[in-house]
Design an enzyme around this catalytic site. Structure first.
Site, PDB file in Angstrom:
ATOM      1  N   LYS A 180       0.888  -1.111   0.028  1.00 16.07           N
ATOM      2  CA  LYS A 180      -0.022   0.047   0.128  1.00 16.07           C
ATOM      3  C   LYS A 180       1.019   1.273  -0.107  1.00 16.07           C
ATOM      4  CE  LYS A 180      -1.964  -1.735   3.647  1.00 16.07           C
ATOM      5  NZ  LYS A 180      -2.569  -1.931   4.827  1.00 16.07           N
ATOM      6  N   THR A 221      -7.719   9.463   8.055  1.00 11.43           N
ATOM      7  CA  THR A 221      -6.943   8.066   7.949  1.00 11.43           C
ATOM      8  C   THR A 221      -7.024   7.122   8.697  1.00 11.43           C
ATOM      9  OG1 THR A 221      -5.041   9.127   8.766  1.00 11.43           O
ATOM     10  CG2 THR A 221      -5.340   9.430   6.410  1.00 11.43           C
ATOM     11  N   GLY A 223      -7.973   3.753  10.366  1.00  9.75           N
ATOM     12  CA  GLY A 223      -8.662   2.655  10.139  1.00  9.75           C
ATOM     13  C   GLY A 223      -8.425   2.235   8.496  1.00  9.75           C
ATOM     14  N   THR A 224      -7.859   3.105   7.514  1.00  7.11           N
ATOM     15  CA  THR A 224      -7.992   2.605   6.246  1.00  7.11           C
ATOM     16  C   THR A 224      -7.329   1.384   5.844  1.00  7.11           C
ATOM     17  OG1 THR A 224      -5.752   4.168   6.362  1.00  7.11           O
ATOM     18  CG2 THR A 224      -8.058   5.294   5.467  1.00  7.11           C
ATOM     19  N   GLY A 225      -6.342   1.179   6.804  1.00  4.50           N
ATOM     20  CA  GLY A 225      -5.557  -0.191   6.316  1.00  4.50           C
ATOM     21  C   GLY A 225      -6.447  -1.510   6.863  1.00  4.50           C
ATOM     22  N   CYS A 226      -7.187  -1.205   7.859  1.00  3.21           N
ATOM     23  CA  CYS A 226      -8.151  -2.438   8.405  1.00  3.21           C
ATOM     24  C   CYS A 226      -9.117  -2.615   7.527  1.00  3.21           C
ATOM     25  CB  CYS A 226      -8.577  -2.074   9.581  1.00  3.21           C
ATOM     26  SG  CYS A 226      -7.676  -1.954  11.111  1.00  3.21           S
TER      27      CYS A 226
HETATM   28  O1  PXL Z   1      -4.735   0.577  11.846  1.00  3.69           O
HETATM   29  C1  PXL Z   1      -3.901  -0.461  12.539  1.00  3.69           C
HETATM   30  C2  PXL Z   1      -4.856  -1.032  13.715  1.00  3.69           C
HETATM   31  C3  PXL Z   1      -5.503  -2.310  13.669  1.00  3.69           C
HETATM   32  N1  PXL Z   1      -6.063  -2.783  14.764  1.00  3.69           N
HETATM   33  C4  PXL Z   1      -6.262  -1.961  15.888  1.00  3.69           C
HETATM   34  C5  PXL Z   1      -5.719  -0.848  15.902  1.00  3.69           C
HETATM   35  C6  PXL Z   1      -5.053  -0.269  14.853  1.00  3.69           C
HETATM   36  C7  PXL Z   1      -4.446   1.157  14.931  1.00  3.69           C
HETATM   37  O2  PXL Z   1      -4.639   2.140  15.969  1.00  3.69           O
HETATM   38  O3  PXL Z   1      -5.777  -0.042  17.248  1.00  3.69           O
HETATM   39  C8  PXL Z   1      -6.981  -2.324  17.042  1.00  3.69           C
END
Ligand code: PXL
Length: 272
Positions: A180, A221, A223-226
């Site tokens: 990414k 931004t 949570g975008t990765g999750c």
């Molecule tokens: O975005 C990564 C991430 C994934 N999962 C949890 C998080 C974070 C970032 O803070 O807290 C639970």
């Protein structure tokens, strides 16, 4: 009221709780639902955070994860699995054992290493276990460039080095690697981002596919990765190819960033 449908594929997320709702299992559950999948969720850690930062975490034990996940798998036919924050070596080994024992398919591994705000979400022993035990079971691993640097132990300063890092990660056994590039700043890679595009690169076998979206200059931004990884998981569960799943997921995240609610005093969650 929604009517139920037996066609809803079931997606399982194994991830941490972000009580502010922007990342982690809350974001995963909402994303699965948005694509018409049924969401099951096992928790690996309770983090203490809001949009301004991560202030700590209380991790689950491996035993707790071992008690949560097989019960769900005994009961449901799970079409796809996403792993997010897996904070300890013991939890990662347990998750890898269960995925292998149950021969789970469509496994999306988001190698969550550090929060956007710079908090280390897993330690070095866990990172080694993630690479050695979970990558070989993954349909796709989805690092951002910072995560890729820590996993591949190399510095990513140019478009060529993205490919080099991806190969190092793929050589650890992942079927595909989605790099990414959204975190690649203009200063670091001026040439690549000259048109201000957010580019992601999917390395699968000998093929490289590039996914582009207009780069949005924003602080939203969180949570975008999750959410990207969860959207890929949902679309694999729906029977899409990996390329299609990534393409749909990227468009989904782009729209969610564009319409972000701009809440909180730090990096706003996005609109899911
Ligand atoms: O975005 C990564 C991430 C994934 N999962 C949890 C998080 C974070 C970032 O803070 O807290 C639970």
């Amino acid at each position: 009221m929604k009517t139920s449908t037996s066609k809803q594929p079931i997606c399982l997320t194994i991830a941490g709780l972000d009580p502010s709702g922007g990342a982690g299992i809350v974001a995963d559950i909402k994303t699965f639902s948005r694509f018409g999948c049924f969401a099951a969720a096992a928790i690996s850690s309770v983090t203490f955070q809001n949009t301004t930062g991560v202030f700590g975490a209380e991790h689950q034990t491996a035993e707790s994860v071992r008690k949560q996940v097989p019960r769900v798998l005994d009961d449901y036919d799970v079409a796809a699995v996403k792993t997010g924050m897996l904070p300890t070596r013991e939890i990662i080994e347990t998750v890898a054992d269960v995925i292998a024992e149950r021969k789970l398919k469509n496994v999306v591994v988001d190698p969550v290493v550090r929060s956007t705000s710079g908090y280390d979400l897993i330690d070095d022993a866990a990172l080694t276990a993630l690479i050695e035990r979970l990558f070989p079971l993954a349909t796709v691993v989805t690092p951002n460039l910072q995560e890729a640097e820590r996993i591949a132990r190399c510095s990513i300063q140019s478009p060529e080095s993205i490919g080099h890092a991806a190969m190092l990660i793929r050589d650890r056994g992942a079927a595909a690697v989605l790099m990414k590039g959204g975190h690649m700043t203009n200063a670091e890679c001026r040439m690549q981002n000259a048109e201000l595009k957010a580019r992601d690169f999917l390395f699968c076998g000998s093929e490289v596919s590039v996914f582009e979206a207009e780069f949005i200059e924003t602080t939203a931004t969180h949570g975008t990765g999750c959410i990207l990884a969860a959207a890929i998981t949902a679309n694999l569960a729906l029977g899409k190819s990996l390329n299609e799943a990534v393409s749909i997921a990227k468009a989904f995240v782009h729209e969610a960033i564009r319409t972000a609610p701009m809440i909180g005093h730090g990096n706003s969650p996005i609109n899911i």
